[in-house]
Design a protein around this motif. Structure first.
Motif, PDB file in Angstrom:
ATOM      1  N   ARG A   1      12.538 -21.584  -0.702  1.00 14.88           N
ATOM      2  CA  ARG A   1      13.856 -21.280  -0.150  1.00 14.88           C
ATOM      3  C   ARG A   1      13.745 -20.906   1.329  1.00 14.88           C
ATOM      4  N   ASP A   2      14.675 -21.432   2.122  1.00 12.10           N
ATOM      5  CA  ASP A   2      14.664 -21.160   3.557  1.00 12.10           C
ATOM      6  C   ASP A   2      14.823 -19.674   3.862  1.00 12.10           C
ATOM      7  N   GLY A   3      15.555 -18.960   3.014  1.00 10.27           N
ATOM      8  CA  GLY A   3      15.816 -17.552   3.296  1.00 10.27           C
ATOM      9  C   GLY A   3      14.694 -16.611   2.932  1.00 10.27           C
ATOM     10  N   ALA A   4      13.643 -17.129   2.291  1.00 10.89           N
ATOM     11  CA  ALA A   4      12.568 -16.242   1.832  1.00 10.89           C
ATOM     12  C   ALA A   4      11.883 -15.531   2.993  1.00 10.89           C
ATOM     13  N   ARG A   5      11.705 -16.215   4.105  1.00 11.31           N
ATOM     14  CA  ARG A   5      11.039 -15.607   5.255  1.00 11.31           C
ATOM     15  C   ARG A   5      11.829 -14.399   5.761  1.00 11.31           C
ATOM     16  N   ASP A   6      13.151 -14.530   5.806  1.00  9.28           N
ATOM     17  CA  ASP A   6      13.975 -13.427   6.286  1.00  9.28           C
ATOM     18  C   ASP A   6      13.990 -12.257   5.305  1.00  9.28           C
ATOM     19  N   LEU A   7      13.804 -12.545   4.028  1.00  8.12           N
ATOM     20  CA  LEU A   7      13.802 -11.490   3.014  1.00  8.12           C
ATOM     21  C   LEU A   7      12.466 -10.765   2.917  1.00  8.12           C
ATOM     22  N   ALA A   8      11.412 -11.379   3.469  1.00 12.49           N
ATOM     23  CA  ALA A   8      10.063 -10.825   3.308  1.00 12.49           C
ATOM     24  C   ALA A   8       9.961  -9.347   3.674  1.00 12.49           C
ATOM     25  N   PRO A   9      10.527  -8.884   4.807  1.00 10.66           N
ATOM     26  CA  PRO A   9      10.389  -7.456   5.161  1.00 10.66           C
ATOM     27  C   PRO A   9      11.009  -6.506   4.137  1.00 10.66           C
ATOM     28  N   GLU A  10      11.891  -7.006   3.275  1.00 12.55           N
ATOM     29  CA  GLU A  10      12.484  -6.163   2.251  1.00 12.55           C
ATOM     30  C   GLU A  10      11.545  -5.934   1.076  1.00 12.55           C
ATOM     31  N   TRP A  11      10.487  -6.753   0.997  1.00  8.36           N
ATOM     32  CA  TRP A  11       9.586  -6.673  -0.141  1.00  8.36           C
ATOM     33  C   TRP A  11       8.195  -6.181   0.215  1.00  8.36           C
ATOM     34  N   ALA A  12       7.839  -6.256   1.475  1.00  2.70           N
ATOM     35  CA  ALA A  12       6.502  -5.805   1.878  1.00  2.70           C
ATOM     36  C   ALA A  12       6.492  -5.615   3.386  1.00  2.70           C
ATOM     37  N   THR A  13       5.432  -4.976   3.860  1.00  9.46           N
ATOM     38  CA  THR A  13       5.288  -4.796   5.293  1.00  9.46           C
ATOM     39  C   THR A  13       3.867  -5.133   5.717  1.00  9.46           C
ATOM     40  N   GLY A  14       3.776  -5.843   6.801  1.00  6.22           N
ATOM     41  CA  GLY A  14       2.473  -6.144   7.375  1.00  6.22           C
ATOM     42  C   GLY A  14       2.388  -5.612   8.787  1.00  6.22           C
ATOM     43  N   GLY A  15       3.206  -4.580   9.053  1.00  5.16           N
ATOM     44  CA  GLY A  15       3.234  -4.044  10.404  1.00  5.16           C
ATOM     45  C   GLY A  15       3.898  -5.030  11.348  1.00  5.16           C
ATOM     46  N   PRO A  16       3.424  -5.117  12.573  1.00 11.04           N
ATOM     47  CA  PRO A  16       4.042  -6.022  13.540  1.00 11.04           C
ATOM     48  C   PRO A  16       3.727  -7.496  13.299  1.00 11.04           C
ATOM     49  N   ASP A  17       2.807  -7.780  12.408  1.00 13.33           N
ATOM     50  CA  ASP A  17       2.405  -9.165  12.144  1.00 13.33           C
ATOM     51  C   ASP A  17       3.289  -9.757  11.050  1.00 13.33           C
ATOM     52  N   ALA A  18       4.200 -10.651  11.437  1.00 10.42           N
ATOM     53  CA  ALA A  18       5.136 -11.242  10.473  1.00 10.42           C
ATOM     54  C   ALA A  18       4.405 -12.047   9.406  1.00 10.42           C
ATOM     55  N   ARG A  19       3.284 -12.672   9.766  1.00 12.04           N
ATOM     56  CA  ARG A  19       2.553 -13.471   8.791  1.00 12.04           C
ATOM     57  C   ARG A  19       1.988 -12.599   7.682  1.00 12.04           C
ATOM     58  N   LEU A  20       1.471 -11.430   8.040  1.00 10.50           N
ATOM     59  CA  LEU A  20       0.943 -10.524   7.016  1.00 10.50           C
ATOM     60  C   LEU A  20       2.057 -10.035   6.098  1.00 10.50           C
ATOM     61  N   THR A  21       3.232  -9.814   6.673  1.00  7.58           N
ATOM     62  CA  THR A  21       4.377  -9.417   5.859  1.00  7.58           C
ATOM     63  C   THR A  21       4.734 -10.515   4.876  1.00  7.58           C
ATOM     64  N   GLN A  22       4.752 -11.764   5.341  1.00  9.61           N
ATOM     65  CA  GLN A  22       5.069 -12.882   4.458  1.00  9.61           C
ATOM     66  C   GLN A  22       4.028 -13.034   3.364  1.00  9.61           C
ATOM     67  N   ILE A  23       2.751 -12.908   3.717  1.00  9.65           N
ATOM     68  CA  ILE A  23       1.687 -13.033   2.725  1.00  9.65           C
ATOM     69  C   ILE A  23       1.873 -12.008   1.610  1.00  9.65           C
TER      70      ILE A  23
END
Length: 209
Positions: A108-130
């Motif tokens: 889903r296209d919106g999954a990337r935008d929802l990622a910070p609601e489910w986890a945090t990787g600090g300032p690194d957006a990729r770590l948050t998505q992972i």
């Protein structure tokens, strides 16, 4: 494969196999694992690497998730069980050629935008998505739908014809008939390359195999 939710250890094992094949950990690897689990689960193929050519996967993008799908299922281009269609979409269709069942799994296209609601990787957006893609509910991460595969795409007969324009052989019914002429896709205008001057002799019509 087990139904989601996977145990943390089971998911780690699958992800490690995908990362080992791909070479590094990235959000696409996690997506690929989740897509593979969902697609194979819905087909009832718990151990996809054991079913041989029964499983065919159509992938619609040449990105990291495709490597994860290949690593976990064992499909490959050379075995004609992995088919890449350059649609530019993070999607894959899993097909059981024995039953004819097929399921398309789309990130889903919106999954990337929802990622910070489910986890945090600090300032690194990729770590948050992972981190988020590991635990995000499947309904938020993926769209899954049964589909029917168009005629010809699963045909494994060794059919070979010659293009009437360039003479090159075309396999597996990938030719295009235009105004009564049998053409390869390049001569029909669906080409990724432009011919340049060449000293090689023109191709001769290829023999049927």
């Amino acid at each position: 494969m087990d139904d989601l939710p996977l145990s943390a250890q089971r998911f780690d094992d699958l992800l490690a196999r995908a990362v080992d094949f791909h070479g590094h950990l990235c959000p696409g690897q996690v997506l690929g694992v989740r897509m593979t689990v969902a697609g194979c689960r819905d087909l009832g193929l718990e151990h996809p690497r054991r079913v041989g050519k029964r499983l065919v996967v159509f992938v619609e993008i040449d990105r990291c998730a495709t490597d994860a799908i290949q690593a976990l299922t064992g499909v490959s281009v050379g075995k004609r069980t992995l088919k890449h269609l350059d649609y530019g979409k993070m999607a894959a269709t899993f097909v059981d050629v024995v039953t004819g069942a097929a399921v398309r799994v789309l990130a889903r296209d919106g999954a990337r935008d929802l990622a910070p609601e489910w986890a945090t990787g600090g300032p690194d957006a990729r770590l948050t998505q992972i981190a988020a893609y590991r635990i995000m509910p499947e309904s938020l991460l993926l769209r899954i739908a049964p589909v029917a595969i168009a005629p010809g795409w699963l045909d494994r007969r060794r059919v070979r014809v010659a293009c009437e324009a360039c003479g090159e052989g075309v396999n597996y019914q990938r030719e295009i008939v235009r105004r009564g002429r049998t053409l390869c896709r390049a001569c029909a205008g669906v080409s990724y390359y432009t011919p340049l001057a060449s000293t090689s002799p023109p191709s001769q019509p290829a023999p049927a195999l």
